[in-house]
Design an enzyme around this catalytic site. Structure first.
Site, PDB file in Angstrom:
ATOM      1  CB  VAL A 305     -69.721  41.583 -91.769  1.00 50.04           C
ATOM      2  CG1 VAL A 305     -70.896  41.686 -90.816  1.00 50.04           C
ATOM      3  CG2 VAL A 305     -69.682  42.777 -92.704  1.00 50.04           C
ATOM      4  CB  ALA A 306     -68.928  36.820 -89.948  1.00 50.64           C
ATOM      5  CD  GLU A 310     -70.959  42.575 -85.521  1.00 50.82           C
ATOM      6  OE1 GLU A 310     -71.954  41.949 -85.872  1.00 50.82           O
ATOM      7  OE2 GLU A 310     -69.804  42.141 -85.647  1.00 50.82           O
ATOM      8  CG  ASP A 352     -65.926  55.463 -39.833  1.00 50.55           C
ATOM      9  OD1 ASP A 352     -65.117  55.371 -38.898  1.00 50.55           O
ATOM     10  OD2 ASP A 352     -66.878  56.258 -39.836  1.00 50.55           O
ATOM     11  CG  ASP A 690     -69.942  58.989 -41.678  1.00 51.29           C
ATOM     12  OD1 ASP A 690     -68.966  59.760 -41.660  1.00 51.29           O
ATOM     13  OD2 ASP A 690     -70.318  58.351 -40.684  1.00 51.29           O
ATOM     14  CG  ASP A 694     -65.344  61.285 -44.122  1.00 54.41           C
ATOM     15  OD1 ASP A 694     -64.237  61.591 -43.637  1.00 54.41           O
ATOM     16  OD2 ASP A 694     -66.256  60.758 -43.472  1.00 54.41           O
ATOM     17  CG  ASN A 756     -65.899  36.516 -83.961  1.00 54.02           C
ATOM     18  OD1 ASN A 756     -66.831  35.732 -83.879  1.00 54.02           O
ATOM     19  ND2 ASN A 756     -66.054  37.808 -83.772  1.00 54.02           N
ATOM     20  CD  GLU A 759     -67.655  33.260 -87.250  1.00 54.90           C
ATOM     21  OE1 GLU A 759     -67.790  34.160 -88.103  1.00 54.90           O
ATOM     22  OE2 GLU A 759     -68.232  33.266 -86.153  1.00 54.90           O
ATOM     23  CG  ASN A 796     -71.387  37.708 -86.606  1.00 51.67           C
ATOM     24  OD1 ASN A 796     -70.531  37.522 -85.760  1.00 51.67           O
ATOM     25  ND2 ASN A 796     -71.842  38.911 -86.904  1.00 51.67           N
TER      26      ASN A 796
END
Length: 969
Positions: A305-306, A310, A352, A690, A694, A756, A759, A796
């Site tokens: 998970v850590a 996510e 332009d 414009d 175009d 991460n 870790e 985390n």
């Protein structure tokens, strides 16, 4: 007629088939005065009664549903599994006290959900604010005045005023139409524009055959018209099929796809590592009881998970939204958040000229007629200045007043140009402005300077027109002249186009006539080759001095032609066949000076490796001069004309596009070819526009840029970005901001991935080398844990969200405009970034495990004076080292090559997030009830000193890496 006093138009009063009823009766049934429209009060009451003119849509989910949606994530399911596992472990251990691990993980889930909800809400608010900036508007008659209102405020009975490029805001019955053609492909699928008329059509006519109606969501391709609104909101044809028009889910951009692939890859890697860690723990454990298995499983789940970032999608959305909001504050409204990555990669800007590179303060400076040259002084829309002869042709007015035949000729030119116009000159609190085309407004201003504008009042009645188109480069209007009981046609357009239709030239009366414009009494002489050549030379001279040139001509219609016009009045007859045998009144030179900031912006673009192309409908000489003044091209460089582009095949066009930077007399279809040629050469193209024609080129470009002031609604809908100030410098500023945002995305990606990785490597290496660093000697159950599950989840929570978001709004650390544009095939996370991620992650793991080893007996390192502690204290020191190492990593991650000490304190949000993380970490270590929750122990001064020193290794090692990279570069 008097303004309507009707206030509401209930649904039952609306005709079921307005296309089959006469226009006037439809308006009468709806209680509307066709001459003045609704009153403001009546419109407000109808809006309150019927609701806003918006399509039915699914209401956004309530806040509580959006909050619960934060838990609908596979990683959250893993955390819930971790709660279950820790609860089982608590029960197996005798259910003493409270299940601390389960409660801590539950708190982490809740805090993550709160953070995710807050991030999504911020992004949604930003997108809503941007949407409000680009809402469609419509021109209507209210209280007899033309006003522009949001299309959502249209009500039944409003009188719509339609012009080329407008998007139709509601279903409406036509009251008048002049060469009106409407693109209805969004409703009928018919690609070609449909010619509209005011004549009723059968009640059973199919939608595509109801030529007396215009419908919401369609666009005006040509001409003008007026229509009374018959249905709004859900009652429109678009509303009836709204469910069919739901936006198709867009494919992810390359950036989104790459981040998705990275997250997916990391997920697989981390699951494999988690399985290896759990398996290793169980293999090395002396006691393979259920308690040991559950502890090992809990660690594996927590690690998975850590280690997976996510929060990446949510952080990405917030960073893009905040960046786009910042662009909007600087006048560049980006309609799609995901377009930012493309904007920062722009390698060619096709711009332009008028209003974008120039100031769009169109001012007539010279008038050339048969009798000579006249100078008009003054700049801008304020009608202050003199109109005087220029006998010496030195560009300076003479002291003598404008009199005689020259004054007569100039009067016809300026008044004729003002008549062949749909613009209005207004003043509000002393500020003069033009409503409509700035070029047409220039005639109104010059006519006021001459003092003859009042001579037309009550004399001329407009009875028809031939609208301007980009292909024709000409427009004509037809008037009845009450003074001479005649009908005249007045034309205005490109001099070369107008000269082809002229056979005579105006020679004024040789008297000082103050009666004003008179197209009859003046003398029309044959336009000889010599006279034609003289005008051509004047035109070339003015164009060479960067003046935009326009010609004015007229013709008094024959009696039969006048009868034809009268018979068709109010209809949609085409009078273009009358644009022949014209009398040339004269040619004007209009100045539109370059914006002072445009040259600076062009130089900045060139410094960033971006080519700038000028694509304009103006004369080649004018285009070349302005381009040279702005640094777009060298003086005398090649100017490619539209005629040349038409004659080129694809290979020749590709060669020309690779060389030339200036294009003149260009039609909209040429823009498409230029965009395609540039994209085939691998460029990321930004194209401005414009006009309605175009729109295809803007859609074809990677970044379509519409003008917010002069741009049509159709162009704005087709564009990716809208310029609120129509300024080229804003495009370059937006590119700079796009690059900064993209750099910030790389910053937080670098930070999250490397942190991460630290870790993962810490836990994996700690388990594998447990015996080496002294962990196994402290194991009572056989489960070797360098960090416990709740500590991993805490890291985390504390380090991922705040610092990553702060880096998303980081000011530029390096000069983003000093490098070439990013190529489309370049990866966001390339090999060099992966190398840095692995290095920093490895240093984090080494620093963390070294700290753990240092405070445990039996390890590799023993230093005199450093106390040997129990497992909880040593693990707390290691845990804190990893947290602090990730905080040091925030400074590393701000650039891949620039020292962390450069612009160190420019991001207050980053330092605020670091300070908050430090406070929270100290609390986890020193507060008793948090110690119980996260298995920590208090640290003394020596511990803290070692922790900070070891964590800072991340900074010093990366500084060495950056220095090596800079020396190699």
């Amino acid at each position: 007629m008097t303004p309507s006093t009707s206030t509401t138009a209930p649904a039952a009063a609306r005709p079921d088939t307005p296309w089959s009823s006469p226009a006037d009766s439809v308006a009468a049934d709806l209680g509307t005065d066709t001459a003045t429209g609704l009153s403001a009060g009546a419109a407000a009451e109808r809006l309150a009664a019927d609701g806003p003119n918006e399509l039915p849509s699914t209401p956004p989910p309530p806040a509580w549903k959006r909050f619960l949606a934060q838990f609908n994530d596979p990683l959250v399911y893993l955390l819930i599994l971790a709660i279950a596992i820790s609860a089982v472990a608590w029960v197996l251990e005798g259910a003493h006290g409270v299940p601390v691990d389960s409660l801590v993980i539950l708190a982490v889930i809740t805090l993550n959900a709160v953070l995710g909800f807050a991030q999504e809400s911020k992004a949604a608010d930003a997108v809503a604010a941007l949407s409000a900036m680009t809402k469609a508007s419509s021109t209507v008659l209210r209280d007899g005045n033309r006003v522009v209102v949001p299309s959502s405020d249209l009500v039944v009975g409003d009188i719509l005023i339609l012009g080329e490029g407008d998007q139709v805001g509601a279903d409406a019955r036509l009251l008048s139409a002049a060469s009106l053609r409407v693109v209805e492909s969004s409703l009928t699928g018919e690609a070609d524009a449909v010619t509209k008329t005011v004549e009723a059509t059968p009640a059973d006519a199919d939608l595509a055959d109801r030529t007396s109606m215009v419908y919401r969501g369609t666009s005006v391709a040509q001409g003008t018209g007026r229509a009374v609104v018959t249905a709004t909101g859900a009652h429109t044809e678009m509303g009836a099929i709204a469910t069919m028009l739901d936006a198709v889910e867009e494919e992810p951009t390359p950036l989104q796809e790459e981040i998705h692939q990275i997250s997916k890859m990391l997920g697989v890697i981390v699951v494999v590592i988690a399985v290896v860690v759990v398996g290793t723990l169980l293999l090395l454990a002396d006691d393979r009881s259920s308690e040991t298995f559950i502890h090992a499983l809990l660690l594996g789940v927590s690690l998975a998970v850590a280690a997976v970032p996510e929060g990446l999608p949510a952080i990405l959305s917030v960073v893009l939204a905040l960046g786009v909001q910042r662009m909007a504050l600087h006048k560049a409204v980006v309609k799609k958040l995901t377009s930012v990555e493309t904007l920062g990669s722009t390698s060619v800007i096709c711009s332009d000229k008028t209003g974008t590179l120039t100031r769009s303060e169109m001012t007539i400076q010279e008038v050339v007629t048969a009798a000579g040259t006249t100078v008009v002084t003054g700049i801008g829309y304020r009608p202050e200045g003199n109109v005087a002869p220029d006998a010496d042709r030195d560009g300076q007015p003479d002291a003598d007043p404008l009199t005689g035949s020259l004054r007569d000729e100039v009067t016809v030119v300026l008044s004729g140009g003002a008549m062949a116009s749909d613009a209005e000159l207004t003043v509000d609190d002393g500020v003069w402005s033009v409503v409509g085309d700035p070029t047409e407004g220039a005639f109104l201003v010059a006519e006021r300077k001459l003092g003859t504008e009042g001579s037309r009042e009550g004399r001329f009645v407009r009875v028809g027109e031939v609208p301007f188109t980009s292909e024709r480069k000409l427009m004509s209007v037809l008037y009845t002249d009450a003074k001479h009981d005649t009908t005249i046609l007045v034309a205005k357009g490109a001099p070369d186009v107008l000269l082809e239709r002229c056979t005579q030239v105006r020679e004024g009366d040789p008297v000082d006539d103050d009666e004003g414009v008179d197209h009859v009494s003046g003398h029309a002489a044959p336009l000889t080759d010599e006279a034609r050549s003289s005008f051509t030379e004047h035109i070339a001279d003015m164009s060479g001095r960067a003046l935009r040139t326009l010609g004015v001509g007229y013709r008094v219609l024959s009696q039969d032609e006048a009868s034809e016009v009268a018979a068709a009045q109010g209809g949609d007859a085409d009078f273009s066949h009358l644009e022949k045998d014209l009398v040339l009144a004269g040619v004007v030179g209009i100045i539109d000076p370059p914006r002072p900031e445009a040259a600076v912006a062009v130089a900045e673009a060139h410094r960033a490796g971006i080519r700038v192309l000028m694509i304009t409908g103006d004369h080649p000489a004018t285009a070349g001069r302005i381009a040279a003044d702005l640094g777009i091209a060298e003086r005398g460089a090649r100017v490619v004309t539209g005629r040349e582009l038409t004659a080129m095949d694809d290979a020749e066009l590709s060669a020309a596009v690779a060389e030339a930077n200036v294009y003149a007399r260009v039609a909209p279809e040429h823009k498409m070819r230029i965009v395609d040629a540039l994209k085939s050469q691998g460029h990321t193209v930004s194209m401005t526009g414009d006009g309605v024609n175009d729109a295809p080129a803007l859609r074809a470009a990677d970044i379509g840029v519409a003008m917010g002031i002069t741009g049509t609604q159709v162009t704005k809908e087709a564009a990716t970005m809208v310029l609120a100030d129509d300024n080229f410098a804003t495009i370059v500023a937006a590119v700079r901001e796009g690059r900064r945002i993209f750099d910030n995305i790389k910053k937080f990606l670098r930070f999250l991935l490397s942190s991460n990785m630290g870790e993962v490597l810490t836990v994996f290496t700690g388990v594998v080398l447990a015996g080496v660093i002294g962990l196994s000697d402290h194991s009572t159950s056989g489960v070797v844990l360098p960090l416990v599950a709740t500590q991993i989840l805490w890291i985390n929570l504390v380090t991922d969200s705040g610092p990553a978001l702060a880096m998303g709004v980081d000011p530029s650390v390096e000069d983003v405009m000093a490098r070439s544009p990013r190529k489309p095939e370049d990866r966001v996370v390339d090999a060099r970034m992966w190398g840095g991620v692995l290095l920093v992650g490895a240093v984090m793991a080494i620093a963390t495990l070294t700290t753990l080893d240092l405070f445990l007996p039996g390890g590799v390192i023993e230093i005199a004076g450093v106390s040997v502690d129990d497992l909880d204290t040593a693990r707390t020191a290691a845990f804190t080292t990893l947290v602090f190492a990730q905080l040091f990593n925030t400074l590393n991650s701000r650039s891949e090559t620039v020292s962390a000490f450069r612009h160190l304190f420019v991001n207050r949000w980053l330092w605020g997030s670091i300070a908050l993380a430090i406070v929270l970490q100290v609390a986890v270590v020193e507060v008793p009830f948090l110690q119980a929750a996260f298995s920590t122990a208090p640290l003394d001064a020596t511990h803290w000193a070692v922790v900070v020193a070891m964590a800072s290794l991340v900074l010093w090692v990366d500084e060495i890496r950056k220095a090596i990279m800079r020396s190699r570069a």
